[in-house]
Design an enzyme around this catalytic site. Sequence first.
Site, PDB file in Angstrom:
ATOM      1  N   ASP A 178      -0.395   4.818 -10.393  1.00  0.00           N
ATOM      2  CA  ASP A 178      -0.688   3.593  -9.641  1.00  0.00           C
ATOM      3  C   ASP A 178       0.020   3.613  -8.282  1.00  0.00           C
ATOM      4  O   ASP A 178       1.060   4.260  -8.126  1.00  0.00           O
ATOM      5  CB  ASP A 178      -0.157   2.364 -10.394  1.00  0.00           C
ATOM      6  CG  ASP A 178      -1.002   1.992 -11.612  1.00  0.00           C
ATOM      7  OD1 ASP A 178      -2.101   2.551 -11.775  1.00  0.00           O
ATOM      8  OD2 ASP A 178      -0.551   1.133 -12.384  1.00  0.00           O
ATOM      9  N   ARG A 215      -7.999   7.170  -6.700  1.00  0.00           N
ATOM     10  CA  ARG A 215      -8.462   5.802  -6.970  1.00  0.00           C
ATOM     11  C   ARG A 215      -8.332   4.996  -5.677  1.00  0.00           C
ATOM     12  O   ARG A 215      -7.243   4.865  -5.138  1.00  0.00           O
ATOM     13  CB  ARG A 215      -7.607   5.144  -8.047  1.00  0.00           C
ATOM     14  CG  ARG A 215      -8.010   3.684  -8.284  1.00  0.00           C
ATOM     15  CD  ARG A 215      -6.918   2.893  -8.970  1.00  0.00           C
ATOM     16  NE  ARG A 215      -6.646   3.374 -10.292  1.00  0.00           N
ATOM     17  CZ  ARG A 215      -5.485   3.145 -10.924  1.00  0.00           C
ATOM     18  NH1 ARG A 215      -4.514   2.467 -10.329  1.00  0.00           N
ATOM     19  NH2 ARG A 215      -5.279   3.618 -12.130  1.00  0.00           N
TER      20      ARG A 215
HETATM   21  C1  LIG Z   1      -9.164  -0.169 -11.571  1.00  0.00           C
HETATM   22  C2  LIG Z   1      -8.261  -0.802 -10.574  1.00  0.00           C
HETATM   23  C3  LIG Z   1      -7.010  -0.264 -10.357  1.00  0.00           C
HETATM   24  C4  LIG Z   1      -6.164  -0.821  -9.408  1.00  0.00           C
HETATM   25  N1  LIG Z   1      -4.966  -0.207  -9.136  1.00  0.00           N
HETATM   26  C5  LIG Z   1      -4.191  -0.691  -8.154  1.00  0.00           C
HETATM   27  C6  LIG Z   1      -3.013  -0.003  -7.741  1.00  0.00           C
HETATM   28  O1  LIG Z   1      -2.663   1.049  -8.268  1.00  0.00           O
HETATM   29  N2  LIG Z   1      -2.265  -0.558  -6.754  1.00  0.00           N
HETATM   30  C7  LIG Z   1      -2.628  -1.729  -6.120  1.00  0.00           C
HETATM   31  O2  LIG Z   1      -1.926  -2.172  -5.215  1.00  0.00           O
HETATM   32  N3  LIG Z   1      -3.747  -2.399  -6.498  1.00  0.00           N
HETATM   33  C8  LIG Z   1      -4.521  -1.920  -7.486  1.00  0.00           C
HETATM   34  N4  LIG Z   1      -5.673  -2.588  -7.838  1.00  0.00           N
HETATM   35  C9  LIG Z   1      -5.916  -3.960  -7.320  1.00  0.00           C
HETATM   36  C10 LIG Z   1      -6.670  -3.919  -6.008  1.00  0.00           C
HETATM   37  O3  LIG Z   1      -5.842  -3.358  -5.022  1.00  0.00           O
HETATM   38  C11 LIG Z   1      -7.123  -5.337  -5.579  1.00  0.00           C
HETATM   39  O4  LIG Z   1      -6.008  -6.150  -5.444  1.00  0.00           O
HETATM   40  C12 LIG Z   1      -8.102  -6.011  -6.515  1.00  0.00           C
HETATM   41  O5  LIG Z   1      -8.932  -5.081  -7.141  1.00  0.00           O
HETATM   42  C13 LIG Z   1      -8.981  -7.003  -5.756  1.00  0.00           C
HETATM   43  O6  LIG Z   1      -9.701  -6.336  -4.760  1.00  0.00           O
HETATM   44  P1  LIG Z   1     -11.305  -6.101  -4.795  1.00  0.00           P
HETATM   45  O7  LIG Z   1     -11.576  -4.758  -4.256  1.00  0.00           O
HETATM   46  O8  LIG Z   1     -11.819  -6.362  -6.143  1.00  0.00           O
HETATM   47  O9  LIG Z   1     -11.880  -7.074  -3.701  1.00  0.00           O
HETATM   48  P2  LIG Z   1     -11.711  -8.620  -3.405  1.00  0.00           P
HETATM   49  O10 LIG Z   1     -12.307  -8.783  -2.053  1.00  0.00           O
HETATM   50  O11 LIG Z   1     -10.311  -9.066  -3.621  1.00  0.00           O
HETATM   51  O12 LIG Z   1     -12.606  -9.293  -4.500  1.00  0.00           O
HETATM   52  C14 LIG Z   1     -14.014  -9.189  -4.498  1.00  0.00           C
HETATM   53  C15 LIG Z   1     -14.589 -10.031  -5.615  1.00  0.00           C
HETATM   54  O13 LIG Z   1     -14.135  -9.519  -6.869  1.00  0.00           O
HETATM   55  C16 LIG Z   1     -13.815 -10.586  -7.758  1.00  0.00           C
HETATM   56  N5  LIG Z   1     -12.349 -10.553  -8.005  1.00  0.00           N
HETATM   57  C17 LIG Z   1     -11.431  -9.802  -7.346  1.00  0.00           C
HETATM   58  N6  LIG Z   1     -10.192  -9.987  -7.861  1.00  0.00           N
HETATM   59  C18 LIG Z   1     -10.339 -10.886  -8.847  1.00  0.00           C
HETATM   60  C19 LIG Z   1      -9.448 -11.481  -9.761  1.00  0.00           C
HETATM   61  N7  LIG Z   1      -8.148 -11.208  -9.768  1.00  0.00           N
HETATM   62  N8  LIG Z   1      -9.946 -12.356 -10.671  1.00  0.00           N
HETATM   63  C20 LIG Z   1     -11.264 -12.658 -10.698  1.00  0.00           C
HETATM   64  N9  LIG Z   1     -12.169 -12.120  -9.850  1.00  0.00           N
HETATM   65  C21 LIG Z   1     -11.719 -11.247  -8.946  1.00  0.00           C
HETATM   66  C22 LIG Z   1     -14.234 -11.850  -7.066  1.00  0.00           C
HETATM   67  O14 LIG Z   1     -15.574 -12.092  -7.396  1.00  0.00           O
HETATM   68  C23 LIG Z   1     -14.109 -11.479  -5.604  1.00  0.00           C
HETATM   69  O15 LIG Z   1     -14.900 -12.277  -4.768  1.00  0.00           O
HETATM   70  C24 LIG Z   1      -6.557  -2.003  -8.721  1.00  0.00           C
HETATM   71  C25 LIG Z   1      -7.824  -2.532  -8.928  1.00  0.00           C
HETATM   72  C26 LIG Z   1      -8.679  -1.948  -9.824  1.00  0.00           C
HETATM   73  C27 LIG Z   1     -10.047  -2.504  -9.991  1.00  0.00           C
END
Ligand SMILES: Cc1cc2nc3c(=O)[nH]c(=O)nc-3n(C[C@H](O)[C@H](O)[C@H](O)COP(=O)(O)OP(=O)(O)OC[C@H]3O[C@@H](n4cnc5c(N)ncnc54)[C@H](O)[C@@H]3O)c2cc1C
Length: 315
Positions: A141, A191
């Site tokens: 991560d 990732r």
């Molecule tokens: C598989 C995976 C691994 C990850 N690993 C890391 C990591 O190692 N380090 C790190 O810093 N971050 C990590 N993240 C978190 C990532 O950085 C984001 O903070 C998170 O995924 C929200 O970003 P988004 O791309 O979904 O877009 P956003 O623009 O935040 O969200 C787009 C849409 O997705 C939905 N959504 C997003 N988040 C949520 C939520 N919490 N609850 C409900 N609906 C939501 C909503 O519909 C929103 O409008 C990971 C995310 C995923 C999916």
Amino acid sequence: MNPLRPVILAAAGSGRMKNAVTRVPLTAAVVRRFVAGETRGELAPVARDLLASGRMISVDFLGEYTTEQSMANAAVAEYMSLIDDLAALEAPHTLVPAVEVSVKLSALGQSLGADGPAIATENLHKLCVKAAESRVWVTVDAEDHTTTDQTLDTVRQLHPEFPWLAVAVQTYQRSAEDRCRRLTAAGTRIRLCKGAYQEPDTVAYQRRPDVDASYLRCLNVLMRGEGYPMIASHDPSMIAATLVEAAGSRRCPGDFEFQMLYGIRDPEQRRLTEEGHALRVYLPYGTQWYGYLMRRLAERPANLAFFLRALAERG
Ligand SMILES: Cc1cc2nc3c(=O)[nH]c(=O)nc-3n(C[C@H](O)[C@H](O)[C@H](O)COP(=O)(O)OP(=O)(O)OC[C@H]3O[C@@H](n4cnc5c(N)ncnc54)[C@H](O)[C@@H]3O)c2cc1C
């Protein structure tokens, strides 16, 4: 960005807030939306159901910022047992390993003083040896920016022995595109996520359009590069752009995958899987869910409302 994001992320680092929140008995309902359970026993049926639906999984034993060697040792021991448990699950026949573990180097001892990075590297090596015997993949991560260089250094050291070892890149970091170019040239599994921590302007873009534009640039680099891209986003625009990039770069399922968090956009996860795309669900478990929950609340005001409603109802 969500205007409450900095406040909630600040609360994620507050010991007093943590004590207050984790003592409230509401937690089961809210936490269970995002976390599979507190033990490997509770994790197992959730993991089985996801695999039975054709989705792949990446299991995270929750815990971060280990302050004592004994805690790092305990985390390694838990991951060893976890890999055994996961290897015994009946996984679907997928083009790439359906089961993965996700690891935070801070949980493996990275922050234990000057020797921390070497301790974390040694511990990750142990996990990779075990994972390789069990056809389980490992992804490291991405945590806050103070750990980025050390984390990449650890992955670089172990990559020759474990070419499937992956690392997360956060597109809010200004250096993300450059990092993607270097990692993909080495054939690394990457990732791609937007990033979940509170970071200073000098290091990270603060505005959503800048983070999204960076995501699209990184996506382009990864889909046209040598490595295996893992598109970790729930954002419909990023998913649509991935499908366009995949067509342009002739990547098929098995050459890249989508990733989403457990409990978020479940119907979309099923839809992509049913359409034949490879999709992996990040599935956390463990008692140390506080920091993870706070990051999920910070991402979406609606989650915070859900959390406060549950508090009011139970209170
Ligand atoms: C598989 C995976 C691994 C990850 N690993 C890391 C990591 O190692 N380090 C790190 O810093 N971050 C990590 N993240 C978190 C990532 O950085 C984001 O903070 C998170 O995924 C929200 O970003 P988004 O791309 O979904 O877009 P956003 O623009 O935040 O969200 C787009 C849409 O997705 C939905 N959504 C997003 N988040 C949520 C939520 N919490 N609850 C409900 N609906 C939501 C909503 O519909 C929103 O409008 C990971 C995310 C995923 C999916």
